[in-house]
Design an enzyme around this catalytic site. Structure first.
Site, PDB file in Angstrom:
ATOM      1  N   ARG A   1       8.842  16.790 -16.835  1.00  0.00           N
ATOM      2  CA  ARG A   1       8.538  16.754 -15.408  1.00  0.00           C
ATOM      3  C   ARG A   1       9.737  17.338 -14.641  1.00  0.00           C
ATOM      4  NH1 ARG A   1       8.227  10.646 -13.693  1.00  0.00           N
ATOM      5  NH2 ARG A   1       5.977  10.774 -13.903  1.00  0.00           N
TER       6      ARG A   1
ATOM      7  N   THR B   1      10.729   0.609  -4.649  1.00  0.00           N
ATOM      8  CA  THR B   1      10.990   0.978  -6.035  1.00  0.00           C
ATOM      9  C   THR B   1      12.485   1.229  -6.264  1.00  0.00           C
ATOM     10  OG1 THR B   1      10.678   2.809  -7.585  1.00  0.00           O
ATOM     11  CG2 THR B   1      10.371   3.334  -5.285  1.00  0.00           C
ATOM     12  N   ASP B   2      12.896   1.118  -7.533  1.00  0.00           N
ATOM     13  CA  ASP B   2      14.283   1.465  -7.865  1.00  0.00           C
ATOM     14  C   ASP B   2      14.500   2.984  -7.863  1.00  0.00           C
ATOM     15  OD1 ASP B   2      12.865   2.091 -10.178  1.00  0.00           O
ATOM     16  OD2 ASP B   2      14.216   1.037 -11.553  1.00  0.00           O
ATOM     17  N   GLU B   3      13.392   3.741  -7.785  1.00  0.00           N
ATOM     18  CA  GLU B   3      13.538   5.202  -7.829  1.00  0.00           C
ATOM     19  C   GLU B   3      14.257   5.740  -6.589  1.00  0.00           C
ATOM     20  OE1 GLU B   3      10.168   7.394  -9.284  1.00  0.00           O
ATOM     21  OE2 GLU B   3       9.382   5.639 -10.299  1.00  0.00           O
TER      22      GLU B   3
ATOM     23  N   SER C   1       9.813   9.533  -0.190  1.00  0.00           N
ATOM     24  CA  SER C   1       8.944   8.891   0.809  1.00  0.00           C
ATOM     25  C   SER C   1       9.170   7.378   0.819  1.00  0.00           C
ATOM     26  CB  SER C   1       7.476   9.236   0.556  1.00  0.00           C
ATOM     27  OG  SER C   1       7.007   8.621  -0.638  1.00  0.00           O
ATOM     28  N   LYS C   2       9.413   6.785  -0.358  1.00  0.00           N
ATOM     29  CA  LYS C   2       9.672   5.348  -0.397  1.00  0.00           C
ATOM     30  C   LYS C   2      11.046   5.043   0.221  1.00  0.00           C
ATOM     31  CE  LYS C   2       7.535   2.431  -1.901  1.00  0.00           C
ATOM     32  NZ  LYS C   2       6.420   1.585  -1.378  1.00  0.00           N
TER      33      LYS C   2
ATOM     34  N   TYR D   1       7.845  11.378  -4.149  1.00  0.00           N
ATOM     35  CA  TYR D   1       7.476   9.958  -4.114  1.00  0.00           C
ATOM     36  C   TYR D   1       8.678   9.098  -3.713  1.00  0.00           C
ATOM     37  CZ  TYR D   1       6.816   5.221  -5.941  1.00  0.00           C
ATOM     38  OH  TYR D   1       6.792   3.848  -6.070  1.00  0.00           O
TER      39      TYR D   1
ATOM     40  N   ALA E   1       0.852  -1.207   0.000  1.00  0.00           N
ATOM     41  CA  ALA E   1       0.000   0.000   0.000  1.00  0.00           C
ATOM     42  C   ALA E   1       0.875   1.240   0.000  1.00  0.00           C
ATOM     43  CB  ALA E   1      -0.912   0.000   1.220  1.00  0.00           C
TER      44      ALA E   1
ATOM     45  N   SER F   1       1.494   6.157  -5.156  1.00  0.00           N
ATOM     46  CA  SER F   1       2.498   5.635  -6.088  1.00  0.00           C
ATOM     47  C   SER F   1       2.764   6.496  -7.317  1.00  0.00           C
ATOM     48  CB  SER F   1       2.050   4.240  -6.555  1.00  0.00           C
ATOM     49  OG  SER F   1       0.941   4.360  -7.435  1.00  0.00           O
TER      50      SER F   1
ATOM     51  N   LEU G   1       1.844   5.924 -17.723  1.00  0.00           N
ATOM     52  CA  LEU G   1       2.295   6.149 -19.102  1.00  0.00           C
ATOM     53  C   LEU G   1       1.732   5.139 -20.117  1.00  0.00           C
ATOM     54  CD1 LEU G   1       4.055   7.613 -21.222  1.00  0.00           C
ATOM     55  CD2 LEU G   1       5.926   6.084 -20.576  1.00  0.00           C
TER      56      LEU G   1
ATOM     57  N   ASN H   1       6.743  -1.236 -13.578  1.00  0.00           N
ATOM     58  CA  ASN H   1       5.865  -2.339 -13.951  1.00  0.00           C
ATOM     59  C   ASN H   1       4.874  -1.903 -15.020  1.00  0.00           C
ATOM     60  OD1 ASN H   1       5.270  -4.585 -11.242  1.00  0.00           O
ATOM     61  ND2 ASN H   1       7.042  -3.275 -11.456  1.00  0.00           N
TER      62      ASN H   1
ATOM     63  N   ARG I   1      13.855   3.785 -18.972  1.00  0.00           N
ATOM     64  CA  ARG I   1      13.283   3.016 -17.878  1.00  0.00           C
ATOM     65  C   ARG I   1      13.465   1.537 -18.189  1.00  0.00           C
ATOM     66  NH1 ARG I   1      13.826   7.225 -16.167  1.00  0.00           N
ATOM     67  NH2 ARG I   1      12.341   8.707 -15.286  1.00  0.00           N
TER      68      ARG I   1
ATOM     69  N   HIS J   1      13.101  15.140 -13.462  1.00  0.00           N
ATOM     70  CA  HIS J   1      12.847  13.862 -14.140  1.00  0.00           C
ATOM     71  C   HIS J   1      14.144  13.061 -14.261  1.00  0.00           C
ATOM     72  CE1 HIS J   1      10.277  11.987 -17.622  1.00  0.00           C
ATOM     73  NE2 HIS J   1      10.468  11.179 -16.613  1.00  0.00           N
TER      74      HIS J   1
HETATM   75  P1  NAD Z   1      -1.232   1.581  -6.924  1.00  0.00           P
HETATM   76  O1  NAD Z   1      -1.309   3.069  -6.745  1.00  0.00           O
HETATM   77  O2  NAD Z   1      -1.820   0.970  -8.146  1.00  0.00           O
HETATM   78  O3  NAD Z   1      -1.925   0.860  -5.685  1.00  0.00           O
HETATM   79  C1  NAD Z   1      -1.729   1.282  -4.374  1.00  0.00           C
HETATM   80  C2  NAD Z   1      -2.823   0.673  -3.510  1.00  0.00           C
HETATM   81  O4  NAD Z   1      -2.570   1.097  -2.155  1.00  0.00           O
HETATM   82  C3  NAD Z   1      -4.222   1.162  -3.876  1.00  0.00           C
HETATM   83  O5  NAD Z   1      -5.109   0.067  -3.953  1.00  0.00           O
HETATM   84  C4  NAD Z   1      -4.594   2.093  -2.746  1.00  0.00           C
HETATM   85  O6  NAD Z   1      -5.990   2.103  -2.444  1.00  0.00           O
HETATM   86  C5  NAD Z   1      -3.783   1.533  -1.590  1.00  0.00           C
HETATM   87  N1  NAD Z   1      -3.502   2.566  -0.590  1.00  0.00           N
HETATM   88  C6  NAD Z   1      -2.996   3.808  -0.828  1.00  0.00           C
HETATM   89  N2  NAD Z   1      -2.929   4.494   0.327  1.00  0.00           N
HETATM   90  C7  NAD Z   1      -3.377   3.654   1.293  1.00  0.00           C
HETATM   91  C8  NAD Z   1      -3.534   3.783   2.699  1.00  0.00           C
HETATM   92  N3  NAD Z   1      -3.248   4.916   3.341  1.00  0.00           N
HETATM   93  N4  NAD Z   1      -3.979   2.715   3.398  1.00  0.00           N
HETATM   94  C9  NAD Z   1      -4.289   1.557   2.765  1.00  0.00           C
HETATM   95  N5  NAD Z   1      -4.206   1.389   1.439  1.00  0.00           N
HETATM   96  C10 NAD Z   1      -3.736   2.426   0.715  1.00  0.00           C
HETATM   97  O7  NAD Z   1       0.300   1.243  -6.764  1.00  0.00           O
HETATM   98  P2  NAD Z   1       1.166   0.099  -7.486  1.00  0.00           P
HETATM   99  O8  NAD Z   1       1.695   0.643  -8.748  1.00  0.00           O
HETATM  100  O9  NAD Z   1       0.407  -1.162  -7.481  1.00  0.00           O
HETATM  101  O10 NAD Z   1       2.388  -0.014  -6.473  1.00  0.00           O
HETATM  102  C11 NAD Z   1       2.321  -0.900  -5.351  1.00  0.00           C
HETATM  103  C12 NAD Z   1       3.617  -0.817  -4.577  1.00  0.00           C
HETATM  104  O11 NAD Z   1       4.701  -1.174  -5.421  1.00  0.00           O
HETATM  105  C13 NAD Z   1       3.931   0.579  -4.043  1.00  0.00           C
HETATM  106  O12 NAD Z   1       4.486   0.435  -2.766  1.00  0.00           O
HETATM  107  C14 NAD Z   1       4.947   1.125  -5.027  1.00  0.00           C
HETATM  108  O13 NAD Z   1       5.806   2.051  -4.407  1.00  0.00           O
HETATM  109  C15 NAD Z   1       5.682  -0.137  -5.423  1.00  0.00           C
HETATM  110  N6  NAD Z   1       6.286  -0.120  -6.772  1.00  0.00           N
HETATM  111  C16 NAD Z   1       5.531   0.229  -7.869  1.00  0.00           C
HETATM  112  C17 NAD Z   1       6.112   0.171  -9.138  1.00  0.00           C
HETATM  113  C18 NAD Z   1       5.326   0.480 -10.369  1.00  0.00           C
HETATM  114  O14 NAD Z   1       5.887   0.485 -11.482  1.00  0.00           O
HETATM  115  N7  NAD Z   1       4.028   0.707 -10.303  1.00  0.00           N
HETATM  116  C19 NAD Z   1       7.455  -0.210  -9.275  1.00  0.00           C
HETATM  117  C20 NAD Z   1       8.185  -0.558  -8.140  1.00  0.00           C
HETATM  118  C21 NAD Z   1       7.581  -0.517  -6.890  1.00  0.00           C
END
Ligand code: NAD
Length: 350
Positions: free
Chosen positions: A289, A130-132, A160-161, A157, A80, A83, A197, A187, A221, A292
């Site tokens: 951005r 994340t790799d960011e 915070s991560k 972002y 959660a 993101s 994107l 992903n 990326r 960026h």
């Molecule tokens: P997403 O935004 O699609 O989903 C996030 C989910 O978390 C949502 O369902 C949202 O309702 C829930 N959420 C947000 N705030 C919340 C809170 N306060 N309490 C409970 N639930 C909450 O994100 P994603 O792309 O699926 O990413 C999931 C994780 O993977 C994140 O931690 C992100 O940092 C990490 N990540 C994402 C990517 C990417 O490419 N998307 C890559 C690497 C890591």
């Protein structure tokens, strides 16, 4: 295993929930259902025995303590988060509250539960990141992010991560909480929220709208198919070494421009434009951005050599499957596009 998965109604979390259920695990899906969530993402498992949904906010510590005590998970997979980088630039506060304070709450709830259970050896707190957090790389293809790369986050972002990663490591070093961490590249795949994107490109192309690309489209990326990420995450929560972190990447570096052109080519073949012209004609460059990062690239050798993980699809196959999925699931993306405030993020500075 009974897995407590946070963020399981989001993009990656829902892929983990679906795969975990398919592999016979029990799942407690904890999600606040923010703008980014969609319970349809887990509709295929929602009625199955062993699946429970808990609508809860990770900023609410008492709710987390109740959920741990009630469901008694064997492991936690904490996804959660807020993101979306563009949203973090417009409004960083929610990112600090959810990604930093929310992770702190998860760690405290997990620690109290783990102690109450008598510190079971098999318990795991898996933090998904994340790799960011590593910042930006030069163009030189021999330089990649490893698990030893120093943190250098540059957006609200990623900062915070990065903070949440540090908290997780501190809870391991200070309190002995059994943790594992993963840092993954970008992903893509089915159920990707329509503001990001790849969906923006597919859906704008189909709607005859401009395909926005930041700057000159030269940012690089590393792309990973979401179901391969979910597979890697389940491997790490089951077999990852305590206190260890694993980088996950697809070894698929692409400039944003190349990526968009590839998507256009797939669409040209699957759903040709009515006028017969290529979708690439719709590409539009928009103001970059701020901050960026130029390039992200993951060296995944640790997870490959120590745990035997490899992605199952090439980026070409994954993009093809993704385009096909969006063509076949219009009801899903239209409903999300119609939500308040959605769909105006990427490229809004055009
Ligand atoms: P997403 O935004 O699609 O989903 C996030 C989910 O978390 C949502 O369902 C949202 O309702 C829930 N959420 C947000 N705030 C919340 C809170 N306060 N309490 C409970 N639930 C909450 O994100 P994603 O792309 O699926 O990413 C999931 C994780 O993977 C994140 O931690 C992100 O940092 C990490 N990540 C994402 C990517 C990417 O490419 N998307 C890559 C690497 C890591």
């Amino acid at each position: 295993m009974k897995l407590l998965i946070t963020g399981g109604a989001g993009f990656i979390g829902s892929a983990v929930v679906r795969l975990a259920m398919a592999r016979g695990h029990e799942v407690v899906n904890l999600d606040a259902l923010t703008y980014a969530a969609c319970l349809d993402n887990v509709a295929s498992v929602a009625d199955q025995p062993g699946y429970v949904f808990e609508q809860a906010d990770i900023r609410d510590l008492p709710a987390l303590k109740r959920i741990f005590a009630e469901h008694q998970p064997d492991a936690v997979m904490h996804l959660a988060a807020e993101s979306h980088v563009d949203r973090s630039i417009d409004g960083p506060g929610a990112f600090i509250e959810t990604n930093v304070m929310g992770t702190y709450n998860m760690l405290e709830a997990a620690r109290e539960y783990w102690i109450a259970q008598g510190r079971p050896e098999g318990f795991r707190f898996h933090h998904i990141s994340t790799d960011e957090v590593f910042g930006s790389l030069p163009a030189d293809p021999s330089v990649m992010f490893t698990e030893d790369t120093a943190y250098d986050p540059r957006s609200p972002y990623s900062a915070s991560k990065a903070s949440s990663d540090h908290l997780v490591r501190a809870w391991h070093e200070t309190y002995g909480l059994p943790v594992v961490l993963t840092n993954c590249s970008n992903n893509y795949g089915p159920f990707h929220f329509p503001e990001k994107l790849i969906p923006v490109v597919i859906l704008n192309a189909l709607a005859g709208k401009p395909l926005p690309i930041y700057g000159k489209g030269e940012n690089i990326r590393d792309w990973l198919y979401v179901e391969d990420h979910a597979d890697a995450l389940l491997l790490v929560v089951e077999k990852g070494a305590l206190g260890r972190s694993y980088n996950i990447g697809g070894e698929n570096e692409r400039t944003n421009l190349d990526l968009v052109k590839t998507l256009c080519g797939i669409l040209d073949a699957k759903r040709p434009r009515a006028d017969g012209k290529p979708y690439a004609e719709q590409i539009t460059f928009v103001t970059d951005r701020p901050g960026h990062d130029a390039r992200y690239a993951i060296d995944p050798s640790r997870i490959r050599d120590e745990l035997g993980w490899r992605p199952s699809v090439t980026v070409e196959e994954g993009l093809d499957r993704t385009v096909q999925w969006y063509l076949e699931n219009e009801d899903w993306w239209r409903a999300l596009q119609e939500r308040d405030g959605v769909g105006e993020r990427l490229g809004k500075s055009a």
